[in-house]
Design an enzyme around this catalytic site. Structure first.
Site, PDB file in Angstrom:
ATOM      1  N   LEU A 139      -6.955  52.381  59.702  1.00 50.05           N
ATOM      2  CA  LEU A 139      -7.075  51.826  61.046  1.00 50.05           C
ATOM      3  C   LEU A 139      -8.289  52.376  61.781  1.00 50.05           C
ATOM      4  O   LEU A 139      -8.531  53.588  61.801  1.00 50.05           O
ATOM      5  CB  LEU A 139      -5.818  52.129  61.859  1.00 50.05           C
ATOM      6  CG  LEU A 139      -4.517  51.461  61.403  1.00 50.05           C
ATOM      7  CD1 LEU A 139      -3.366  51.924  62.289  1.00 50.05           C
ATOM      8  CD2 LEU A 139      -4.638  49.940  61.432  1.00 50.05           C
ATOM      9  N   CYS A 140      -9.016  51.493  62.422  1.00 51.24           N
ATOM     10  CA  CYS A 140     -10.194  51.873  63.201  1.00 51.24           C
ATOM     11  C   CYS A 140      -9.848  52.903  64.269  1.00 51.24           C
ATOM     12  O   CYS A 140     -10.612  53.842  64.508  1.00 51.24           O
ATOM     13  CB  CYS A 140     -10.779  50.617  63.846  1.00 51.24           C
ATOM     14  SG  CYS A 140     -12.063  50.923  65.077  1.00 51.24           S
TER      15      CYS A 140
END
Length: 247
Positions: A139-140
């Site tokens: 996840l960013c």
């Protein structure tokens, strides 16, 4: 001051949102017209970074049932749900188009100032995780890069860029509250107790961006020809396995 088109779009599906961002990048390159678009998502959706593998999504259980679309831009996956998303396209002639890091900071510093006006102490991240790309989280918003916006050490905003024929697209997200599809990511509400609606943040942030970018906003709705072009991109690219499962 430069005229800049301002679009406040209703919730849309992932393929549509990504097709619009690509169209606006192409328009900036072809016509020299800059555009700022604020938008949201019709359903919780995972956008996979351009270089991420499709198989990597299996490691995130919370979003496993969400539809997926691949972005034009790199970086980690984003679960688009409880957020405001923006897309900014600038032509090659804009002073910030060639200075990509300056553009990144200009947009995020305007957000920090907007949040400060609401009593929220946010700051710009001044370093990166130092991890190799393969070791970065899926996840960013679990990654850290210079220029990200942090509140109490948690990332609440990040952006990514794509260049084409001298023009640049920068798009990104601000997490406003916690999504059930990514409960490990606290949003602004969980961190500060402040619940902002997406129109409220778009209005406030838009004022700061106007000053930072040296533009004046023009309200110009979508034309029939643009809608047709977007739909073609949706059908030929953003809903296909050839694009979404390309890695």
């Amino acid at each position: 001051m430069t005229d800049c088109r301002l679009l406040l779009d209703p919730p849309a599906f992932g393929a549509w949102n990504m097709a619009v961002d690509e169209l606006l990048l192409d328009q900036a390159a072809e016509t020299g017209c800059p555009t700022l678009r604020f938008y949201t998502w019709r359903e919780p959706t995972v956008s996979l970074g351009y270089f991420q593998t499709y198989a990597s999504r299996s490691g995130h259980v919370g979003s496993s049932r969400c539809p997926l679309v691949r972005r034009l831009t790199g970086g980690g996956a984003i679960v688009h749900d409880a957020e405001l998303t923006y897309g900014l396209s600038l032509p090659a002639g804009h002073p910030l188009a060639a200075r990509t890091q300056d553009l990144y900071h200009a947009v995020h510093e305007a957000l920090v100032e907007t949040l400060a006006s609401l009593g929220v102490r946010a700051k710009i991240c001044d370093g990166c995780s130092g991890l190799e790309p393969a070791a970065e989280p899926f996840l960013c918003f679990q990654r850290r890069a210079a220029g990200d916006v942090l509140v109490d050490g948690e990332k609440i905003a990040g952006s990514a860029q794509r260049r084409r024929r001298g023009a640049i697209l920068q798009h990104g997200s601000v997490i406003l509250w916690t999504s059930t599809a990514a409960p490990e990511l606290p949003g602004l509400e969980a961190l500060t107790g402040i619940r902002l609606t997406t129109p409220e943040l778009a209005d406030l942030w838009g004022v700061g961006l106007c000053e930072r970018l040296g533009v004046r906003w023009l309200d110009e709705p979508w034309s029939d020809a643009e809608v047709s072009s977007i739909q073609k991109l949706v059908e030929r690219k953003y809903t296909t396995d050839l694009w979404n499962r390309r890695k």
